[in-house]
Design a protein around this motif. Structure first.
Motif, short mmCIF file in Angstrom:
data_model
loop_
_atom_site.label_atom_id
_atom_site.label_comp_id
_atom_site.label_asym_id
_atom_site.label_seq_id
_atom_site.Cartn_x
_atom_site.Cartn_y
_atom_site.Cartn_z
N ARG A 8 63.82 49.24 72.84
CA ARG A 8 62.90 50.47 73.66
C ARG A 8 61.25 50.52 72.85
O ARG A 8 60.11 50.58 73.78
CB ARG A 8 63.04 51.86 73.01
CG ARG A 8 62.04 53.06 73.79
CD ARG A 8 62.82 54.83 73.54
NE ARG A 8 61.94 55.66 74.27
CZ ARG A 8 62.23 57.02 74.43
NH1 ARG A 8 63.36 57.27 73.86
NH2 ARG A 8 61.04 57.80 74.69
N HIS A 12 57.70 48.48 75.11
CA HIS A 12 56.34 49.34 74.79
C HIS A 12 55.34 48.12 74.43
O HIS A 12 53.98 48.65 74.69
CB HIS A 12 56.26 50.66 74.01
CG HIS A 12 57.13 51.71 73.78
ND1 HIS A 12 56.58 52.40 74.81
CD2 HIS A 12 58.26 52.43 74.17
CE1 HIS A 12 56.93 53.51 75.73
NE2 HIS A 12 58.11 53.30 74.57
N GLN A 39 63.53 47.15 81.77
CA GLN A 39 63.68 48.14 83.60
C GLN A 39 63.69 49.80 83.16
O GLN A 39 62.67 50.36 84.59
CB GLN A 39 64.57 47.83 83.35
CG GLN A 39 65.75 48.29 84.89
CD GLN A 39 67.00 47.43 84.92
OE1 GLN A 39 68.27 47.52 84.35
NE2 GLN A 39 67.98 47.57 85.95
N GLN A 40 64.00 50.60 82.34
CA GLN A 40 64.18 51.58 82.29
C GLN A 40 63.25 52.46 81.75
O GLN A 40 61.88 53.61 82.87
CB GLN A 40 64.87 52.13 81.20
CG GLN A 40 66.32 51.53 81.25
CD GLN A 40 67.28 51.90 79.81
OE1 GLN A 40 67.09 52.03 78.89
NE2 GLN A 40 68.58 51.67 80.21
N GLN A 41 62.11 51.90 80.84
CA GLN A 41 60.16 52.51 80.90
C GLN A 41 60.06 52.62 82.05
O GLN A 41 59.04 52.76 82.36
CB GLN A 41 59.95 51.33 80.14
CG GLN A 41 58.35 51.52 79.49
CD GLN A 41 57.44 50.67 78.39
OE1 GLN A 41 58.10 50.51 77.21
NE2 GLN A 41 56.77 49.84 78.84
N TYR A 42 60.24 50.91 82.72
CA TYR A 42 58.94 50.84 84.21
C TYR A 42 59.22 51.47 85.52
O TYR A 42 58.66 52.39 85.80
CB TYR A 42 59.67 49.48 84.66
CG TYR A 42 58.86 49.37 85.98
CD1 TYR A 42 57.01 48.41 86.35
CD2 TYR A 42 59.34 49.21 87.66
CE1 TYR A 42 56.87 48.77 87.24
CE2 TYR A 42 58.39 48.83 89.01
CZ TYR A 42 56.86 48.83 88.35
OH TYR A 42 56.71 48.80 89.75
N ALA A 43 61.06 51.97 85.60
CA ALA A 43 61.39 53.64 86.24
C ALA A 43 60.84 55.07 85.57
O ALA A 43 60.40 55.41 86.70
CB ALA A 43 63.30 53.81 85.86
N LEU A 44 60.66 54.68 84.72
CA LEU A 44 59.84 56.06 84.55
C LEU A 44 58.16 56.23 84.76
O LEU A 44 57.99 57.47 84.51
CB LEU A 44 59.99 56.37 82.61
CG LEU A 44 61.87 56.93 82.13
CD1 LEU A 44 62.06 56.70 80.94
CD2 LEU A 44 61.90 58.37 82.94
N THR A 45 58.01 55.25 84.42
CA THR A 45 56.28 54.72 83.84
C THR A 45 55.52 54.07 84.46
O THR A 45 54.72 54.76 84.81
CB THR A 45 56.37 54.54 82.59
OG1 THR A 45 55.90 53.58 81.82
CG2 THR A 45 56.39 55.44 81.15
N CYS A 75 56.17 45.51 89.47
CA CYS A 75 56.61 45.24 87.61
C CYS A 75 56.17 43.02 88.44
O CYS A 75 55.46 43.43 87.12
CB CYS A 75 58.69 45.07 88.03
SG CYS A 75 58.56 45.22 85.91
#
Length: 506
Positions: A8, A12, A39-45, A75
Motif C-alpha cells: 500500500r 502511494h 488497483q485498490q488505490q485507484y478504485a478508492l481515489t 488509469c
C-alpha cells in the motif's frame, strides 16, 4: 538508504502521469501485490491516473492478476508492450480505444531499456522492418486512436544506404519488479524465479532516469546471507522493498530422468507436429512456439527422441517440458536458464537453427499474421524476434479452421467437414512475419498442415507434398484465396505420420 514498506505504501509513491515499467512474463515475475495495491488505490481515489505503462510481455493469468489490475478506465493513458494475450482487460481497453497502445517486438523493448540505461537518445535496429513494427505499415500502433493522437515511437532511417528502424528512448519514473529474496541492505536475488526476465534492465533504466525502483520479494534474509553470484539486482539500483511471503512458482524445477510429456492421440494437431518433427536434425537449437508447435515435443518424447534437439523458449528457458497459458515461458524440468534479454539477442543474431510457430493466417506473399484479428490486437510478442534470422522456419497449423473435422483411416486422411475459416488469404490483416524479407534473407520457410506442405521459394508458394487420401483440386485449391505453384512431382506425405503406431524416428 533502502526502505522496507508495504504494498500500500508502495502504491502511494506512483504519481499521476508517471511512466511505469513493470516486470512479468505470463504468470511469472510480476510484483502482483504492488499492482493489486495500485488497483485498490485507484478504485478508492482515482490515483494514480493517466499512466504510461511499459512491459515486455503479457503478464497475467487471463483476467485477474498482472497488467489487468491497471486496466480500469483512466488509469493508463498509454500502453507500450509486445503482447496482451493473457490480459483480456487491457486488450479490451485497446479495442475500445480507452488508451493509446504501441505493440512492439519483445526484444525491442529490452533494447529500449538498455539504451535508456546507457543514457542514449535512441537506437537503430533492423528487427521489425517490413512488419507491423515498421511505420510504413502500422508503426506498432495498436488502435486508430494511437495513430491519430499518439507520438510516433519509431521512424525509418537510412545509414550508409541501409534501412533501419530508429526508436527514441524516454525517461521512466517508476520500476515495479519482482524478485525472490532480498537481504536487509536491498540486494535482490532471483534464485526462485522460473525465468530471468527484465528486472535488471528495468532497474538500470529507471535509475538512469532519476526514478524509483520498487521491488516485491517473497523472503528477507540478513546481510551477507545471499551468495553474491545469486544477486541479480544490487542494492544501489533499489529504493524500496516490500516483502510478501508468497510465491507464484507453479512449476517445480527439478531434474526429471523419465521425461514427462503425455502421449497425444492421433489428431490433425499430431499429424502436423509429426511432419514438422521430420524437419529437425540432431542437436539443433529449436524454438517451439505456443499452441500446435508444442506437440512437436510430445511427438519426440513418444519416439524416445526428446534429446534429439535442444529446445529453447524466448524467455531463456532451455530444455524440459514447455508449459502454456499463465505458465507460458516456463518449463518442467528445464536443463538451463539464461536471461530473456540474452535469448532474444541470440535469436536476433541468427542463433536459432529452427523456429516452429503456429499458423494463424498467411497470404500470397508468404506474410503471416498472429498479432491482430478482426481489429482486435494481441501483439507480436517475441514472434518477430524469433523469425528474423532463424535458419529454418516452420509454420504449422490446420489448413482451415472453425469446424474442421478430419481423422485417419487405414493410413489415409479423411476430411469429413471443412473449416469455415480460410487461413490462406490474399492479404493478411497485419504482417507479423514478412515473407518478402525472409526470401531476401534466404531463409528456408515451410508451411505444414494436416493435408499439405508448402515451401516459400524465391518465385513464391510451391506445393510440394499432400497427405494420402487428399486430392489437390478438391481439398486444397478451393480453400485458398490465391493459387500456389504446384511442384512437377508432388510427394505423398510420409505414411507413418498417419498411423496409430510410433513413427520409428531415428
Amino acid at each position: 538508504m533502502i526502505k522496507f514498506i508495504t504494498p500500500r505504501e508502495a502504491a502511494h509513491l506512483v504519481a499521476d502521469h508517471a511512466t511505469v515499467a513493470m516486470s512479468g512474463h505470463a504468470g511469472f515475475g510480476t510484483a502482483d501485490a504492488i499492482l493489486q495495491a495500485l488497483q485498490q488505490q485507484y478504485a478508492l481515489t482515482g490515483k494514480p491516473a493517466q499512466l504510461t505503462l511499459v512491459k515486455v510481455a503479457g503478464a497475467g493469468d487471463g483476467g485477474r492478476r498482472g497488467g489487468d489490475r491497471l486496466a480500469a478506465p483512466g488509469c493508463i493513458r498509454t500502453l507500450i508492450t509486445s503482447h496482451v494475450g493473457l490480459e483480456p482487460k487491457l486488450a479490451e481497453a485497446i479495442r475500445a480505444e480507452r488508451c493509446l497502445a504501441y505493440m512492439i517486438p519483445a526484444g525491442t523493448i529490452f533494447r529500449l531499456y538498455q539504451a535508456c540505461a546507457r543514457g542514449e537518445n535512441g537506437f537503430l535496429t533492423e528487427v521489425g522492418l517490413g512488419t507491423t513494427a515498421d511505420p510504413r505499415y502500422e508503426g506498432s500502433c495498436g488502435n486508430a486512436r494511437t495513430r491519430k493522437e499518439g507520438k510516433p515511437l519509431v521512424s525509418v532511417e537510412t545509414v550508409q544506404g541501409k534501412e533501419y528502424l530508429y526508436y527514441r528512448t524516454f525517461p521512466i519514473q517508476v520500476g515495479i519488479i519482482r524478485g525472490s529474496i532480498a537481504d536487509e541492505t536491498g540486494n535482490i536475488s532471483l534464485e526462485h524465479e522460473d525465468m530471468i526476465g527484465e528486472q535488471l534492465q528495468i532497474a538500470m533504466a529507471v535509475k538512469q532516469s532519476g526514478g524509483i525502483v520498487l521491488v516485491q520479494v517473497a523472503d528477507l534474509v540478513r546481510r551477507g546471507k545471499l551468495d553474491p553470484r545469486q544477486v541479480t539486482i544490487p542494492r544501489h539500483l533499489v529504493d524500496y522493498v516490500t516483502v510478501v511471503r508468497q510465491r507464484d512458482v507453479w512449476t517445480e524445477i527439478v531434474p526429471d530422468p523419465d521425461g514427462g510429456r503425455p502421449h497425444e492421440p492421433l489428431t490433425v494437431r499430431k499429424i502436423c507436429a509429426r511432419r514438422a518433427a521430420l524437419e529437425l536434425q540432431p542437436q539443433e537449437l529449436v524454438n517451439l512456439g505456443i499452441g500446435m508447435p508444442e506437440s512437436i515435443g510430445s511427438v519426440l518424447a513418444e519416439e524416445g527422441m526428446e534429446s534429439r534437439i535442444i529446445s529453447a523458449s524466448d524467455s531463456g528457458v532451455i530444455g524440459g517440458v514447455q508449459l502454456t497459458g499463465p505458465e507460458m515461458g516456463s518449463a518442467l524440468y528445464p536443463e538451463a536458464m539464461i536471461p530473456m534479454a540474452d535469448m532474444l539477442s541470440l535469436c536476433n543474431g541468427g542463433g536459432l537453427d529452427v523456429c516452429a510457430l503456429g499458423l494463424a493466417e498467411t497470404d500470397y506473399l508468404g506474410n503471416v499474421n498472429v498479432s491482430r484479428f478482426n481489429g482486435c490486437v494481441v501483439g507480436p510478442g517475441g514472434f518477430i524476434d524469433l523469425t528474423r534470422k532463424a535458419k529454418k522456419i516452420i509454420f504449422l497449423g490446420t489448413f482451415t479452421a472453425v469446424g474442421l473435422q478430419a481423422h485417419c483411416e487405414r493410413g489415409t486422411l479423411c476430411i469429413t467437414q471443412e473449416g469455415r475459416y480460410h487461413k490462406f488469404k490474399k492479404q493478411v490483416e497485419e504482417i507479423t512475419f514478412s515473407g518478402v524479407a525472409a526470401k531476401q534473407r534466404g531463409q528456408k520457410v515451410l508451411f505444414v498442415t494436416e493435408r499439405a506442405v508448402f515451401t516459400l521459394t524465391p518465385a513464391g508458394w510451391l506445393l510440394t507434398e499432400v497427405a494420402p487420401g487428399v486430392d489437390i483440386r478438391r481439398h486444397i485449391i478451393p480453400f485458398m484465396d490465391f493459387s500456389p505453384r504446384v511442384a512437377a512431382h508432388v510427394k505423398t506425405m510420409d505414411a507413418r505420420i498417419f498411423g496409430e503406431t510410433k513413427m520409428g524416428l531415428r
